[in-house]
Motif scaffolding. Structure first.
Motif, PDB file in Angstrom:
ATOM      1  N   UNK A  93       0.921  -1.736   0.105  1.00 36.45           N
ATOM      2  CA  UNK A  93       0.021  -0.312  -0.609  1.00 36.45           C
ATOM      3  C   UNK A  93       0.630   1.400  -0.322  1.00 36.45           C
ATOM      4  N   UNK A  94       2.578   1.457   0.735  1.00 36.79           N
ATOM      5  CA  UNK A  94       3.518   2.985   0.657  1.00 36.79           C
ATOM      6  C   UNK A  94       3.735   3.039   0.098  1.00 36.79           C
ATOM      7  N   UNK A  95       4.355   1.677  -0.441  1.00 38.16           N
ATOM      8  CA  UNK A  95       4.972   1.670  -1.855  1.00 38.16           C
ATOM      9  C   UNK A  95       6.526   2.245  -1.718  1.00 38.16           C
ATOM     10  N   UNK A  96       6.709   1.446  -0.242  1.00 36.43           N
ATOM     11  CA  UNK A  96       7.778   2.302   0.468  1.00 36.43           C
ATOM     12  C   UNK A  96       9.024   0.957   0.107  1.00 36.43           C
TER      13      UNK A  96
END
Length: 331
Positions: A93-96
Protein backbone atom coordinates in the motif's frame (compact mmCIF):
# COMPACT_ATOMS: atom_id res chain seq x y z
CA UNK A 1 21.31 12.97 23.10
CA UNK A 2 24.54 11.01 23.70
CA UNK A 3 22.94 9.04 26.52
CA UNK A 4 19.97 8.25 24.26
CA UNK A 5 22.31 6.91 21.58
CA UNK A 6 24.15 4.82 24.17
CA UNK A 7 20.82 3.36 25.36
CA UNK A 8 19.89 2.42 21.78
CA UNK A 9 23.29 0.75 21.32
CA UNK A 10 22.76 -1.22 24.52
CA UNK A 11 19.23 -2.24 23.48
CA UNK A 12 20.68 -3.46 20.18
CA UNK A 13 23.20 -5.58 22.12
CA UNK A 14 26.08 -3.34 21.13
CA UNK A 15 29.39 -3.81 22.90
CA UNK A 16 30.26 -0.09 23.01
CA UNK A 17 29.01 3.29 21.81
CA UNK A 18 31.34 5.87 20.26
CA UNK A 19 29.63 9.12 19.25
CA UNK A 20 31.39 11.08 16.47
CA UNK A 21 31.15 14.80 17.18
CA UNK A 22 30.33 17.38 14.49
CA UNK A 23 33.14 19.44 12.99
CA UNK A 24 34.61 22.21 15.17
CA UNK A 25 33.18 20.61 18.33
CA UNK A 26 35.92 19.81 20.82
CA UNK A 27 35.81 16.46 22.71
CA UNK A 28 34.43 16.66 26.23
CA UNK A 29 33.92 14.47 29.28
CA UNK A 30 30.45 13.04 29.90
CA UNK A 31 29.03 13.78 33.35
CA UNK A 32 28.82 10.33 34.91
CA UNK A 33 26.67 11.62 37.80
CA UNK A 34 23.68 11.76 35.41
CA UNK A 35 23.68 7.96 35.20
CA UNK A 36 22.27 7.72 38.72
CA UNK A 37 19.19 9.80 37.85
CA UNK A 38 17.14 6.79 36.67
CA UNK A 39 17.31 3.00 36.56
CA UNK A 40 17.40 3.14 32.77
CA UNK A 41 20.48 5.35 32.74
CA UNK A 42 22.04 3.35 35.57
CA UNK A 43 22.09 0.35 33.24
CA UNK A 44 24.53 2.25 30.97
CA UNK A 45 27.30 1.49 33.43
CA UNK A 46 27.46 -1.92 31.75
CA UNK A 47 28.50 -0.54 28.34
CA UNK A 48 31.47 1.74 27.59
CA UNK A 49 30.49 4.91 25.73
CA UNK A 50 31.96 8.30 24.94
CA UNK A 51 32.74 10.83 22.21
CA UNK A 52 35.53 11.08 19.64
CA UNK A 53 36.60 14.04 17.45
CA UNK A 54 35.11 14.35 13.99
CA UNK A 55 38.41 13.69 12.19
CA UNK A 56 38.96 10.48 14.19
CA UNK A 57 35.40 9.38 13.44
CA UNK A 58 35.90 10.03 9.71
CA UNK A 59 39.14 8.03 9.78
CA UNK A 60 37.37 5.14 11.55
CA UNK A 61 34.50 5.24 9.04
CA UNK A 62 36.92 5.24 6.09
CA UNK A 63 38.76 2.25 7.55
CA UNK A 64 35.53 0.24 7.96
CA UNK A 65 34.44 1.23 4.44
CA UNK A 66 37.72 -0.07 3.00
CA UNK A 67 37.25 -3.35 4.87
CA UNK A 68 33.68 -3.71 3.58
CA UNK A 69 34.76 -2.97 0.00
CA UNK A 70 37.50 -5.59 0.33
CA UNK A 71 34.93 -8.18 1.47
CA UNK A 72 32.65 -7.34 -1.46
CA UNK A 73 35.53 -7.64 -3.93
CA UNK A 74 36.56 -11.05 -2.53
CA UNK A 75 33.02 -12.50 -2.42
CA UNK A 76 31.42 -14.61 -5.14
CA UNK A 77 29.40 -12.35 -7.47
CA UNK A 78 30.42 -9.46 -5.15
CA UNK A 79 27.79 -10.57 -2.61
CA UNK A 80 29.06 -11.48 0.90
CA UNK A 81 27.51 -14.52 2.60
CA UNK A 82 25.42 -12.45 5.04
CA UNK A 83 23.63 -10.75 2.11
CA UNK A 84 22.81 -13.91 0.16
CA UNK A 85 19.26 -14.38 1.53
CA UNK A 86 18.22 -10.71 1.59
CA UNK A 87 16.03 -9.27 -1.14
CA UNK A 88 14.46 -5.87 -1.82
CA UNK A 89 10.65 -5.73 -1.47
CA UNK A 90 7.99 -3.04 -1.79
CA UNK A 91 5.09 -2.41 0.59
CA UNK A 92 1.75 -3.20 -1.05
CA UNK A 93 0.00 0.00 0.00
CA UNK A 94 2.65 2.55 0.93
CA UNK A 95 5.08 1.69 -1.84
CA UNK A 96 8.03 1.98 0.56
CA UNK A 97 11.01 -0.27 -0.10
CA UNK A 98 12.24 -2.66 2.57
CA UNK A 99 14.51 -5.68 2.89
CA UNK A 100 13.35 -9.21 3.71
CA UNK A 101 15.41 -12.28 4.53
CA UNK A 102 14.01 -15.22 2.56
CA UNK A 103 15.48 -17.73 5.01
CA UNK A 104 14.53 -16.21 8.40
CA UNK A 105 11.66 -13.95 7.38
CA UNK A 106 13.28 -10.96 9.09
CA UNK A 107 12.35 -7.56 7.68
CA UNK A 108 14.08 -4.18 7.95
CA UNK A 109 14.00 -0.79 6.25
CA UNK A 110 17.73 -0.14 6.55
CA UNK A 111 20.04 -2.08 4.21
CA UNK A 112 21.45 -5.26 5.79
CA UNK A 113 24.87 -4.83 7.34
CA UNK A 114 28.06 -6.25 5.88
CA UNK A 115 30.45 -7.62 8.48
CA UNK A 116 33.83 -5.86 7.97
CA UNK A 117 35.45 -8.73 9.87
CA UNK A 118 37.68 -6.49 11.92
CA UNK A 119 38.15 -6.23 15.67
CA UNK A 120 38.78 -3.29 17.95
CA UNK A 121 39.83 -2.90 21.56
CA UNK A 122 38.80 -0.12 23.95
CA UNK A 123 41.26 0.58 26.73
CA UNK A 124 40.77 2.76 29.79
CA UNK A 125 44.11 4.49 30.38
CA UNK A 126 44.24 5.72 33.96
CA UNK A 127 47.92 6.73 33.93
CA UNK A 128 50.11 8.20 31.22
CA UNK A 129 53.01 5.85 30.50
CA UNK A 130 55.04 8.43 28.57
CA UNK A 131 57.33 9.54 31.41
CA UNK A 132 58.46 6.02 32.48
CA UNK A 133 59.17 5.17 28.84
CA UNK A 134 61.15 8.38 28.38
CA UNK A 135 63.16 7.76 31.54
CA UNK A 136 63.96 4.22 30.35
CA UNK A 137 65.20 5.57 27.01
CA UNK A 138 67.34 8.25 28.70
CA UNK A 139 68.95 5.59 30.93
CA UNK A 140 70.27 3.91 27.77
CA UNK A 141 72.51 6.95 27.25
CA UNK A 142 71.56 8.06 23.72
CA UNK A 143 73.05 11.17 22.14
CA UNK A 144 69.56 12.67 21.96
CA UNK A 145 65.85 11.84 22.11
CA UNK A 146 63.26 12.95 19.55
CA UNK A 147 59.64 12.87 20.73
CA UNK A 148 57.08 12.79 17.91
CA UNK A 149 53.60 14.15 18.47
CA UNK A 150 50.91 11.48 18.31
CA UNK A 151 48.72 13.12 15.66
CA UNK A 152 48.54 16.13 13.34
CA UNK A 153 46.70 17.91 16.16
CA UNK A 154 49.44 19.41 18.40
CA UNK A 155 49.95 17.82 21.79
CA UNK A 156 53.10 19.58 22.97
CA UNK A 157 51.47 20.45 26.29
CA UNK A 158 51.39 16.76 27.19
CA UNK A 159 55.19 16.71 27.55
CA UNK A 160 55.49 18.13 31.08
CA UNK A 161 58.70 16.83 32.64
CA UNK A 162 59.14 16.85 36.47
CA UNK A 163 61.67 19.28 37.93
CA UNK A 164 63.84 16.55 39.49
CA UNK A 165 64.04 14.75 36.13
CA UNK A 166 65.07 17.95 34.35
CA UNK A 167 67.79 18.75 36.90
CA UNK A 168 69.52 15.41 36.38
CA UNK A 169 68.98 15.34 32.61
CA UNK A 170 72.15 15.16 30.48
CA UNK A 171 70.51 14.04 27.21
CA UNK A 172 68.88 16.65 24.92
CA UNK A 173 65.17 16.01 24.27
CA UNK A 174 63.17 17.70 21.50
CA UNK A 175 59.56 17.50 20.40
CA UNK A 176 58.79 17.59 16.68
CA UNK A 177 55.54 17.80 14.77
CA UNK A 178 53.60 14.74 13.67
CA UNK A 179 54.57 15.33 10.03
CA UNK A 180 58.28 15.61 10.85
CA UNK A 181 58.07 12.50 13.03
CA UNK A 182 56.40 10.49 10.27
CA UNK A 183 59.11 11.58 7.82
CA UNK A 184 61.88 10.51 10.22
CA UNK A 185 60.23 7.14 10.84
CA UNK A 186 59.81 6.61 7.09
CA UNK A 187 63.51 7.27 6.48
CA UNK A 188 64.53 4.93 9.30
CA UNK A 189 62.16 2.16 8.16
CA UNK A 190 63.79 2.19 4.72
CA UNK A 191 67.10 1.13 6.23
CA UNK A 192 68.68 4.57 6.15
CA UNK A 193 70.50 6.18 9.06
CA UNK A 194 69.33 9.81 9.24
CA UNK A 195 71.62 12.41 10.79
CA UNK A 196 69.88 14.86 13.12
CA UNK A 197 71.24 18.14 14.44
CA UNK A 198 69.73 19.68 17.58
CA UNK A 199 70.00 23.41 18.16
CA UNK A 200 69.05 25.51 21.19
CA UNK A 201 66.96 28.47 20.09
CA UNK A 202 66.64 31.60 22.25
CA UNK A 203 63.25 32.48 20.74
CA UNK A 204 60.13 30.94 19.27
CA UNK A 205 57.77 29.90 22.08
CA UNK A 206 54.38 31.64 22.38
CA UNK A 207 51.95 31.46 25.31
CA UNK A 208 48.47 32.99 25.46
CA UNK A 209 45.77 33.56 28.06
CA UNK A 210 42.65 35.64 28.67
CA UNK A 211 39.63 35.97 26.37
CA UNK A 212 39.61 33.49 23.49
CA UNK A 213 35.95 33.78 22.45
CA UNK A 214 36.79 34.57 18.83
CA UNK A 215 39.76 32.20 18.64
CA UNK A 216 42.29 34.98 19.18
CA UNK A 217 44.33 32.85 21.62
CA UNK A 218 44.95 30.07 19.07
CA UNK A 219 44.51 27.37 21.71
CA UNK A 220 41.94 25.13 20.00
CA UNK A 221 42.56 21.87 18.16
CA UNK A 222 44.95 20.48 20.78
CA UNK A 223 45.11 16.70 21.14
CA UNK A 224 43.66 15.50 24.47
CA UNK A 225 43.50 19.03 25.87
CA UNK A 226 40.92 21.79 26.18
CA UNK A 227 42.39 24.93 27.70
CA UNK A 228 39.35 27.20 27.28
CA UNK A 229 36.55 27.36 29.84
CA UNK A 230 33.07 28.25 28.51
CA UNK A 231 31.15 31.04 30.24
CA UNK A 232 28.58 33.78 29.66
CA UNK A 233 29.02 37.54 29.34
CA UNK A 234 27.07 38.97 32.28
CA UNK A 235 26.17 42.11 30.34
CA UNK A 236 25.20 40.75 26.91
CA UNK A 237 24.49 37.13 27.75
CA UNK A 238 26.72 36.02 24.87
CA UNK A 239 28.80 32.83 25.28
CA UNK A 240 32.51 33.30 26.06
CA UNK A 241 35.68 31.19 26.13
CA UNK A 242 38.38 32.07 28.67
CA UNK A 243 41.55 30.79 30.23
CA UNK A 244 43.13 32.30 33.35
CA UNK A 245 46.58 30.74 32.95
CA UNK A 246 49.28 31.00 30.26
CA UNK A 247 48.99 28.14 27.76
CA UNK A 248 51.52 27.18 25.11
CA UNK A 249 50.31 27.91 21.56
CA UNK A 250 51.33 24.51 20.24
CA UNK A 251 50.28 25.21 16.65
CA UNK A 252 53.28 27.56 16.36
CA UNK A 253 55.73 24.93 17.61
CA UNK A 254 58.94 24.85 15.50
CA UNK A 255 58.06 28.11 13.72
CA UNK A 256 60.54 30.30 15.69
CA UNK A 257 58.22 33.23 16.38
CA UNK A 258 60.00 36.57 16.84
CA UNK A 259 57.05 38.96 17.15
CA UNK A 260 53.38 39.09 18.20
CA UNK A 261 50.67 41.71 17.58
CA UNK A 262 47.17 41.70 19.11
CA UNK A 263 44.11 43.43 17.65
CA UNK A 264 40.63 43.68 19.08
CA UNK A 265 39.73 40.07 18.27
CA UNK A 266 42.61 38.74 16.19
CA UNK A 267 46.32 38.01 16.63
CA UNK A 268 49.36 38.04 14.34
CA UNK A 269 52.75 36.35 14.59
CA UNK A 270 55.91 36.81 12.52
CA UNK A 271 58.65 34.18 12.42
CA UNK A 272 62.42 34.21 12.07
CA UNK A 273 61.97 32.98 8.48
CA UNK A 274 59.76 35.98 7.63
CA UNK A 275 56.45 34.07 7.63
CA UNK A 276 53.23 35.56 9.02
CA UNK A 277 50.50 33.67 10.88
CA UNK A 278 47.10 35.03 11.88
CA UNK A 279 44.14 33.78 13.91
CA UNK A 280 40.94 35.03 15.54
CA UNK A 281 38.13 37.06 13.93
CA UNK A 282 38.27 36.68 10.13
CA UNK A 283 38.13 40.42 9.30
CA UNK A 284 41.83 41.03 9.97
CA UNK A 285 43.38 37.68 9.10
CA UNK A 286 44.16 38.00 5.38
CA UNK A 287 43.41 34.32 4.72
CA UNK A 288 40.34 32.79 3.05
CA UNK A 289 37.95 31.26 5.60
CA UNK A 290 34.59 29.52 5.33
CA UNK A 291 33.59 30.70 8.82
CA UNK A 292 33.83 33.93 10.82
CA UNK A 293 36.80 32.92 12.97
CA UNK A 294 39.92 30.78 12.98
CA UNK A 295 40.63 29.11 16.32
CA UNK A 296 44.17 28.12 15.28
CA UNK A 297 47.05 30.05 13.66
CA UNK A 298 46.74 30.20 9.86
CA UNK A 299 49.68 30.73 7.51
CA UNK A 300 49.24 33.92 5.45
CA UNK A 301 50.35 32.22 2.26
CA UNK A 302 49.65 35.28 0.08
CA UNK A 303 52.95 36.74 1.36
CA UNK A 304 54.96 33.59 0.61
CA UNK A 305 57.46 34.17 -2.18
CA UNK A 306 56.51 37.84 -2.34
CA UNK A 307 58.19 39.42 0.68
CA UNK A 308 59.94 38.43 3.90
CA UNK A 309 58.10 39.98 6.84
CA UNK A 310 60.07 41.44 9.74
CA UNK A 311 57.35 42.97 11.96
CA UNK A 312 53.57 42.77 12.25
CA UNK A 313 51.03 45.27 13.57
CA UNK A 314 47.36 44.68 14.44
CA UNK A 315 44.63 47.33 14.45
CA UNK A 316 41.03 46.96 15.58
CA UNK A 317 40.16 44.58 12.73
CA UNK A 318 42.99 45.17 10.24
CA UNK A 319 46.65 44.15 9.99
CA UNK A 320 49.99 45.38 8.67
CA UNK A 321 53.40 43.80 8.13
CA UNK A 322 56.70 45.51 7.38
CA UNK A 323 58.80 43.43 5.02
CA UNK A 324 62.05 43.27 3.12
CA UNK A 325 61.33 43.92 -0.56
CA UNK A 326 62.67 41.33 -3.04
CA UNK A 327 64.18 44.05 -5.24
CA UNK A 328 65.53 47.56 -4.93
CA UNK A 329 63.08 50.40 -5.54
CA UNK A 330 63.79 53.64 -7.39
CA UNK A 331 62.25 56.67 -5.65
Amino acid sequence: AILDLALKCQEGKGLACLVVLPRDVEPFDIDQSMLAESEELLALQQIPFGVIPNEHGVALKNFITRRINARIAMSANSVPDELQDWQVCTEEFGGRSYYENADTGDKRYAPPQIDPRTEATLLSVSEDGFLPRLQAVVELGPKGVIVCQQSWRPDVELVMLPADFLESLTVPIVTVTYEAGEELKSVASNGSAPHVTMEIQPFGGVCGWGNGTHGQLGLSGIENQNFLTPGTNKVTGAPTLLTNRPCYVAHLHEHQVTGIAAGSSHTLAVTHAGEVFSWGLADGLGVPLEKQTSDVPMFVEQLEGLVKASKVFAGHNHSFATAQMPYKSVM
